[in-house]
Structures are given as structure tokens and as C-alpha cells.
Design an enzyme around this catalytic site. Sequence first.
Site, mmCIF file in Angstrom:
data_model
loop_
_atom_site.group_PDB
_atom_site.id
_atom_site.type_symbol
_atom_site.label_atom_id
_atom_site.label_comp_id
_atom_site.label_asym_id
_atom_site.label_seq_id
_atom_site.Cartn_x
_atom_site.Cartn_y
_atom_site.Cartn_z
ATOM 1 N N GLY A 1 0.791 -1.219 0.000
ATOM 2 C CA GLY A 1 0.000 0.000 0.000
ATOM 3 C C GLY A 1 0.824 1.270 0.000
ATOM 4 O O GLY A 1 0.350 2.327 -0.407
ATOM 5 N N ARG A 2 2.064 1.199 0.474
ATOM 6 C CA ARG A 2 2.952 2.370 0.439
ATOM 7 C C ARG A 2 4.379 1.979 0.097
ATOM 8 O O ARG A 2 5.305 2.735 0.385
ATOM 9 C CB ARG A 2 2.886 3.122 1.768
ATOM 10 C CG ARG A 2 3.272 2.319 2.989
ATOM 11 C CD ARG A 2 3.313 3.193 4.218
ATOM 12 N NE ARG A 2 3.550 2.415 5.424
ATOM 13 C CZ ARG A 2 3.882 2.942 6.597
ATOM 14 N NH1 ARG A 2 4.028 4.245 6.708
ATOM 15 N NH2 ARG A 2 4.061 2.176 7.649
ATOM 16 N N ASP B 1 9.301 -5.468 7.603
ATOM 17 C CA ASP B 1 8.254 -4.518 7.989
ATOM 18 C C ASP B 1 8.411 -4.042 9.423
ATOM 19 O O ASP B 1 7.713 -4.475 10.331
ATOM 20 C CB ASP B 1 6.863 -5.119 7.760
ATOM 21 C CG ASP B 1 6.481 -5.122 6.288
ATOM 22 O OD1 ASP B 1 7.240 -4.536 5.496
ATOM 23 O OD2 ASP B 1 5.449 -5.688 5.935
ATOM 24 N N ASP C 1 1.233 -11.317 6.664
ATOM 25 C CA ASP C 1 1.759 -10.473 5.589
ATOM 26 C C ASP C 1 3.056 -9.793 5.993
ATOM 27 O O ASP C 1 3.688 -9.132 5.160
ATOM 28 C CB ASP C 1 0.726 -9.429 5.156
ATOM 29 C CG ASP C 1 0.263 -8.559 6.304
ATOM 30 O OD1 ASP C 1 -0.359 -9.097 7.232
ATOM 31 O OD2 ASP C 1 0.518 -7.336 6.293
ATOM 32 N N LYS D 1 9.756 2.705 0.398
ATOM 33 C CA LYS D 1 8.624 2.716 1.324
ATOM 34 C C LYS D 1 8.222 4.164 1.572
ATOM 35 O O LYS D 1 9.026 4.960 2.053
ATOM 36 C CB LYS D 1 8.994 2.031 2.635
ATOM 37 C CG LYS D 1 7.811 1.841 3.572
ATOM 38 C CD LYS D 1 8.194 0.968 4.754
ATOM 39 C CE LYS D 1 6.999 0.705 5.660
ATOM 40 N NZ LYS D 1 7.366 -0.174 6.799
ATOM 41 N N GLY E 1 -0.342 6.352 0.731
ATOM 42 C CA GLY E 1 0.868 5.709 0.246
ATOM 43 C C GLY E 1 2.155 6.358 0.700
ATOM 44 O O GLY E 1 3.237 5.982 0.249
ATOM 45 N N ARG F 1 6.318 -12.694 1.106
ATOM 46 C CA ARG F 1 5.939 -13.012 2.474
ATOM 47 C C ARG F 1 4.845 -14.066 2.468
ATOM 48 O O ARG F 1 4.285 -14.393 1.419
ATOM 49 C CB ARG F 1 5.534 -11.756 3.219
ATOM 50 C CG ARG F 1 4.312 -11.042 2.774
ATOM 51 C CD ARG F 1 4.425 -9.818 1.867
ATOM 52 N NE ARG F 1 5.547 -8.945 1.845
ATOM 53 C CZ ARG F 1 5.704 -7.833 2.566
ATOM 54 N NH1 ARG F 1 4.809 -7.480 3.451
ATOM 55 N NH2 ARG F 1 6.741 -7.072 2.399
#
Length: 545
Positions: free
Chosen positions: A102-103, A296, A286, A124, A137, A201
Site C-alpha cells: 500500500g505504500r 516490515d 503479511d 517505502k 501511500g 511473504r
Amino acid sequence: MASVTFDDRFMRELPGDALSERRPRQVRACYSPVEPTEVAAPEVVAVWPEVAELVGFDEDFVQSERFAQVMAGNALLDGMRPYAACYGGHQFGNWAGQLGDGRAITLGEALHPETGARHELQLKGAGMTPYSRMADGRAVLRSSIREFLCSEAMFHLGVPTTRALSLVLTGEQVMRDKLYDGRPAPEPGAVVCRVAPSFLRFGSYEIHAARKDLDILRGLVEHTIRHYFPHLLGEDVASGSSAAASDVPVSDAHIVAWVREVAERTASMVVGWMRVGFVHGVMNTDNMSILGLTIDYGPYGWLDNFDPGFTPNTTDRGQRRYRYGYQPDVAYWNLYKLTNAVAALVEDATPLQEALDHFPAVYSELQLDMMAEKLGLASLEGSRDEALVEGLMAMLARVETDYILFYRGLAEVRCEGVEADAVDAEVLRAPLMEAYYSPDSHNDEDWEAIDAWLRAYVARVQKDGTRDEARREAMNAVNPIYVLRNYLAQEAIDQAEAGDFSGVYSLMEVLRAPYEERSEWGRFAKKRPDWARDKFGCSMLSCSS
């Protein structure tokens, strides 16, 4: 600039989105082509030179305006074909459906000009993608600093992780409600370029299984095994001396072996987290790397005082699903979901269950080895050693004890040439006093429990016959003195938001050598100060952190 070239192997080999627009939508493919959104005024704040070298970028390019433009998302290098990946995931134990980048936007797969090593470069905070849902985003400076620093901190601690290349200011403000309390405020925007062999992932596979898109799922699994686990296809493939990976059919046995190795890598990663006191904070499927890398860096945290129930994530405060002590169990649960996702590809799922059940066994073995190393013992065996470790955990939790400083102090406890039952209690515990937050509040029973454990520890070390100097050296090689303590990261963020990045630069230097104690770095090895107990960014973080 060194002749780094870029490949689009992932895009070439796997099905992509037929549309190239950013509009949020359901995508039944492995990725969506999408370019980063330009920003107003890119400014490079910091670069990890060792990661630039890893990728193959030379110093002249890293210092150029072109580098700033590329790492902000304003320009592309020849061969770059940007995309956002499609994946799903179980979030806090519940299936969330399609999630995706999403970003984050992958620029391409960089090939090192000399070694040929392949690394995916991903921005990112680079703007909207079809997976942004209702978001913009973008990323803010505080979360970008945290990922930029922690990625490399973990690498230098010896924990499997994605890497970070650059931190770039965008020159724009981003609106964020960081506590989700209905009070959004503008914050400086930033972009981090993160680096890994792959950002696949567990959720990358789950989404296609959930949709029953088995052809896509099989193609992705085969792509993963051929390129990231080629040794499973045979020695000739792994060495590149004979048959190409593409010529070897991927069988059920290969898929089972792959799941087994993913379990092993995941176990190794989580043991690394437990060793250094790291709490991921949001272990959704995820956010679980198929390569066993820490991925992440969102609402993560580090243990200050030892507390198995600590979770830094405000979203998880009620359930505490992702608390420090539960991380191995969550990893096993996540592996179960991955195994379920690929079960439809094999004729008999029984071997898959056996591969999954490999995780508890390998984790237990690695955890015992890890604890033996932390304690400076040759090994941990039998019920007496089990009792020693259980007693340690109880003692650490009994009174507020700094997780990092305790083990560094324990390495200084004298074991050689003393009688464990006769040594004076205050002399015995003296090296540990710095690790206690409120030693004056300990009662007699607390000190008795501490002293009893220490005497048992001294006797156990003497059983091994290890010299104190050798034990100290071995323990200090696995027990860091410097980690990215929550309050240290927040101090650097507060300074940076005021335009001063000296705190970031200081931490970059210190975190490169986490096991090497230096007198000039004394302030980075201090316990959490009282002001940080309840401060946002120190004791609690949100998923926007």
C-alpha cells in the site's frame, strides 16, 4: 556510477495486473505495475554505505543529485520497472483478504556489477498503489527513521533481516493520526529504500490460495523454489554446473522440503529476536518473510525491563497477541497458515504436516543453544539445567531488571576460584546492580531469590570448568551492550523533526558495533529513563509508527 543493471525477473515470470492505474481495487495477479509519485524537494538525510556497496552503487553515484531523485521516487534508472506486490494476510489472527504494497513500490532487481548478486530495491512511502485502500501511500519521518536504523541494527546484531539503503526527506507534509484518537496533524514526509533478495511473504501465497487461483499459486511457489531455494532441486541446480533450475520439475517433495526450510529459517529468525530482546509488534502473516528475514519494521520495540508480556503495539494492548514471550507460538501459527495455503498443490498433505511440525523441534534446539551461549555455558542438558533457565526467567521477571544490562553484568560475575555457597552475597551480585531499575525497593525475599540463583549459576559454570575471561568474552559476543532502545530512537526522532539529524548519525555509528563496549558511548547503554516509561514512541507505538 558502477554499472549496476536492473532485471525484472519477478514481473517477467509471473502474472501481473492488466491495469496500470493507482485506483484501489481487487487484483488477481502477483503484482501491479505502478510508478512512484514524485515529491517536491528530495533531500538525502543518510545512507548506509555498506548497503550501497552490497547493491553495487559507488560513492560518486550515492553523493549525486541523481541518487536523491531515484531514492525519492522522482526518477528511474535504466532497466527499472516499478511495481507493487499483491498479497493477503491474517492480521491479529483474522483473515484480512487482499492487502498488498500500500505504500511500498519495488523499483527493480539490482544486479551487482562484479558479483552478480541480486537485490530487490523497494521504496517505502513512495505514493499510492492499487493496494493503498483509503491511505495516501506516504510515510512520515518518524517511522522512516525507525525502519532505517533498526534494519541495520538487526543486521549488525546478527539477526536475519531486510536491509536499509537510504533515508530521504520529501519536502512535503503528511497528515497522520498517530494515536488514532481523532487528532491528525501534519508531519514531515520521508522515503526509505529497503533492500532484500526478495520481499515475498507468507501472505503472498495465502491470497491466491484463498481465491483458489491455483495456477498463480503454483507459478509463484515454483518461482520461489527455483530462484531462492535452488539447492532443493539438486546439487547440479544449486551449483549451476549442469541443469538449469527451469529444467527441473518442481515436485511435491520439493514443496515439502521448501516448507520445512522456511520453518527452519523462521525459527532461526525468532530465536535471534528472543536473544536480543526484540519485539516485532505486528506478526501478521503479511509481515512474515518467506526467506526468514525480519521484515516490515512498524510498531516494534525492545525490552527494557524483562517482561514476557510486553507488546509495543497500541492496537495489540488488549489481546497482547504479539507480546515478546508469545512470538515463537505466533511464528508456528503463521507457518500453519502458509502450509494450509500450499496444501492444495500437493497430492498428500501428510508430509506437509510433518514439515510444519519441524518448527517446534528446531526452535527448541536453537533456543537451548542460544540460552547456553547467553549464559556462557557449553550446553544446556537435563532437568537441572532446565530448572536453572526457568529460575532465571522467574528472577528476571520478579524485579524490574534491564534485559540487556543483566547479561553484560552476569559476564562479570566471578565464578573461577570461589566457593559458590560461601561467597559474600553483595560481592556476588555487585556486577548486576546496574541492571536493576529500583534496587532499593527489593525486599529480603527478592534478594534471597537472586542470590540463590546466582550461586546455582556459579556452580554450573564451575562444572564446565570455563575460565572467567573466556566465559566473559564468549558471553559478550552474543549479548549486546547497545541496541536501538525505544527511548534512544525517540530522542533521535525528536531531534530530526526539529531539523537536527545528529542523533541519527550517532546511532548509525553505535549500532554498527553492538557488542563492543566503548567508554565514549556510555550514554547509549543506559537503562530507560523515567520520562520514557509512558511516552509515545518509547513505551507504545501505533501501526503508523
